[in-house]
Motif scaffolding. Structure first.
Motif, PDB file in Angstrom:
ATOM      1  N   ASN A 182       0.851  -1.190   0.000  1.00 14.90           N
ATOM      2  CA  ASN A 182       0.000   0.000   0.000  1.00 14.90           C
ATOM      3  C   ASN A 182       0.887   1.239   0.000  1.00 14.90           C
ATOM      4  O   ASN A 182       1.439   1.619   1.035  1.00 14.90           O
ATOM      5  CB  ASN A 182      -0.923  -0.015   1.223  1.00 14.90           C
ATOM      6  CG  ASN A 182      -1.977   1.088   1.155  1.00 14.90           C
ATOM      7  OD1 ASN A 182      -1.679   2.213   0.776  1.00 14.90           O
ATOM      8  ND2 ASN A 182      -3.195   0.750   1.554  1.00 14.90           N
ATOM      9  N   VAL A 183       1.022   1.877  -1.163  1.00 15.05           N
ATOM     10  CA  VAL A 183       1.922   3.020  -1.309  1.00 15.05           C
ATOM     11  C   VAL A 183       1.495   4.172  -0.404  1.00 15.05           C
ATOM     12  O   VAL A 183       2.326   4.797   0.279  1.00 15.05           O
ATOM     13  CB  VAL A 183       1.972   3.485  -2.777  1.00 15.05           C
ATOM     14  CG1 VAL A 183       2.841   4.729  -2.913  1.00 15.05           C
ATOM     15  CG2 VAL A 183       2.493   2.369  -3.674  1.00 15.05           C
ATOM     16  N   ASP A 184       0.192   4.484  -0.371  1.00 14.02           N
ATOM     17  CA  ASP A 184      -0.303   5.608   0.436  1.00 14.02           C
ATOM     18  C   ASP A 184      -0.053   5.379   1.918  1.00 14.02           C
ATOM     19  O   ASP A 184       0.340   6.290   2.651  1.00 14.02           O
ATOM     20  CB  ASP A 184      -1.795   5.816   0.188  1.00 14.02           C
ATOM     21  CG  ASP A 184      -2.072   6.352  -1.210  1.00 14.02           C
ATOM     22  OD1 ASP A 184      -1.174   7.016  -1.770  1.00 14.02           O
ATOM     23  OD2 ASP A 184      -3.167   6.105  -1.733  1.00 14.02           O
ATOM     24  N   LEU A 185      -0.258   4.134   2.368  1.00 13.91           N
ATOM     25  CA  LEU A 185      -0.070   3.822   3.784  1.00 13.91           C
ATOM     26  C   LEU A 185       1.397   3.983   4.172  1.00 13.91           C
ATOM     27  O   LEU A 185       1.715   4.571   5.215  1.00 13.91           O
ATOM     28  CB  LEU A 185      -0.536   2.390   4.062  1.00 13.91           C
ATOM     29  CG  LEU A 185      -0.524   1.954   5.531  1.00 13.91           C
ATOM     30  CD1 LEU A 185      -1.482   2.815   6.337  1.00 13.91           C
ATOM     31  CD2 LEU A 185      -0.918   0.482   5.647  1.00 13.91           C
ATOM     32  N   VAL A 186       2.304   3.503   3.339  1.00 17.57           N
ATOM     33  CA  VAL A 186       3.731   3.641   3.624  1.00 17.57           C
ATOM     34  C   VAL A 186       4.143   5.100   3.599  1.00 17.57           C
ATOM     35  O   VAL A 186       4.923   5.569   4.432  1.00 17.57           O
ATOM     36  CB  VAL A 186       4.566   2.823   2.614  1.00 17.57           C
ATOM     37  CG1 VAL A 186       6.056   3.079   2.809  1.00 17.57           C
ATOM     38  CG2 VAL A 186       4.269   1.336   2.757  1.00 17.57           C
ATOM     39  N   ARG A 187       3.608   5.846   2.621  1.00 17.28           N
ATOM     40  CA  ARG A 187       3.940   7.274   2.528  1.00 17.28           C
ATOM     41  C   ARG A 187       3.508   8.011   3.796  1.00 17.28           C
ATOM     42  O   ARG A 187       4.262   8.825   4.352  1.00 17.28           O
ATOM     43  CB  ARG A 187       3.274   7.878   1.303  1.00 17.28           C
ATOM     44  CG  ARG A 187       3.624   9.341   1.087  1.00 17.28           C
ATOM     45  CD  ARG A 187       2.878   9.977  -0.054  1.00 17.28           C
ATOM     46  NE  ARG A 187       3.306   9.433  -1.329  1.00 17.28           N
ATOM     47  CZ  ARG A 187       2.538   8.661  -2.101  1.00 17.28           C
ATOM     48  NH1 ARG A 187       1.310   8.339  -1.693  1.00 17.28           N
ATOM     49  NH2 ARG A 187       2.973   8.220  -3.257  1.00 17.28           N
ATOM     50  N   GLN A 188       2.298   7.761   4.264  1.00 13.30           N
ATOM     51  CA  GLN A 188       1.814   8.419   5.466  1.00 13.30           C
ATOM     52  C   GLN A 188       2.636   8.018   6.681  1.00 13.30           C
ATOM     53  O   GLN A 188       2.916   8.836   7.554  1.00 13.30           O
ATOM     54  CB  GLN A 188       0.341   8.061   5.675  1.00 13.30           C
ATOM     55  CG  GLN A 188      -0.617   8.656   4.650  1.00 13.30           C
ATOM     56  CD  GLN A 188      -0.517  10.181   4.618  1.00 13.30           C
ATOM     57  OE1 GLN A 188      -0.439  10.848   5.657  1.00 13.30           O
ATOM     58  NE2 GLN A 188      -0.548  10.753   3.419  1.00 13.30           N
TER      59      GLN A 188
END
Length: 325
Positions: free
Chosen positions: A314-320
């Protein structure tokens, strides 16, 4: 309070939309870049009058002893044009190689094996230096095969070959190969005929299994004239910096020139297959032989139609998560 809550929701939604749009733009950018690479590769191919992949592919009726080693089939431009072509093509090969390697990391079984054969001074080593000048060392494996060591002789002749095969996503280049285990015993009688004779079918089966498992095989024979080799040897003897490249046994091998030609002729006749064909390249002009390999390799990479592997997280989860660390 109600208006403030609505404003917070609106900002949150806007950020979500922006993130989604950014991902779309990134995907479009990658797609557009791939399209540009493929378009430029097609334009590079247009410099050839005929496709060397098909024009130089060995087929029944090709006689090695009759090849005009001075010729440059399909490329009627100048030496400087060939050098510029190799430079541009190498850049594209570098782009495709990155894709191949990335896919290999993610489990793709696609990989490439390049077999380079030819008499001494045919330019195998310098060919690799020029064609692969823009590639990432991570993903490229070069190995030169000499006379088998005692340890290697204690195993089946393909044992040392298997140890150097490309890993998934890699390109391996063999400077000489398993074909030496047919040619040398045939010429010098180190094994009975029935042993090296059986290796034709064994090698065909070996290569067939490799291609079925996702390995592309490119087999190149660099064809030089005997007079050309003599000139190259004399140039080495005129340059103390190149004494290390010379072995007196190389001169003795010239006494068997016709034997080598006959042996390689039979190798071509019996091991040039649909899944792993041989290409016979006139190589008195090194700029031409380098251009040919560059064209064939780039076309094979392009035909794989590779794309960047998608994220498996999950790109968004890692980014956050990174933002708050």
């Amino acid at each position: 309070m109600g208006n403030k809550h609505e404003r917070q929701l609106t900002i949150k939604e806007l950020r979500t939309v922006q993130a989604q749009e950014l991902r779309k733009q990134t995907k479009r950018h990658i797609h557009d870049r791939l399209q540009i690479v493929r378009k430029e590769s097609s334009e590079l191919s247009a410099i050839w009058d005929v496709d060397p992949d098909s024009a130089l592919r060995f087929h029944s009726g090709v006689v090695l002893g009759d090849v005009d080693c001075e010729s440059t089939p399909g490329f009627e431009s100048r030496k400087s044009d060939a050098k510029e072509f190799v430079s541009l093509s190498s850049d594209e090969i570098g782009n495709y190689q990155s894709l191949l390697y990335a896919n290999g990391v993610k489990g793709s079984r696609r990989r490439i094996l390049i077999v380079l054969q030819g008499m001494d001074t045919s330019g195998k080593g310098s060919m690799v230096e020029h064609v692969f000048s823009q590639t990432n060392p991570m993903g490229i494996h070069y190995h030169g095969f000499g006379a088998p060591t005692q340890k290697e002789l204690n195993h089946d002749y393909l044992w040392r070959i298997r140890r150097e095969l490309p890993k998934y996503g890699w390109i391996s280049i063999f400077d000489r190969s398993h074909y030496e285990d047919i040619v040398m015993p045939r010429i010098f009688g180190t094994y009975p005929r029935q042993i090296w004779e059986a290796r034709y079918d064994e090698i065909n089966d070996f290569e067939h299994r490799l291609t079925q498992d996702g390995c592309v095989i490119i087999k190149i024979f660099l064809c030089i004239s005997k007079d050309f080799q003599k000139k190259r040897f004399l140039r080495r003897l005129d340059d103390p910096r190149k004494y290390w490249k010379f072995d007196p046994s190389d001169v003795k091998a010239r006494e068997h020139w016709d034997d080598y030609t006959d042996a390689w002729q039979e190798v071509m006749d019996r091991t040039s297959t649909d899944y792993a064909p041989w290409h016979v390249i006139p190589a008195n002009h090194r700029w031409y032989s380098r251009a040919v390999l560059s064209q064939i390799l780039r076309a094979r990479l392009q035909d794989m139609n590779l794309s960047w592997p998608p994220a498996d997280f999950n790109v968004d989860l890692v980014r956050q998560h990174l933002k708050v660390m």
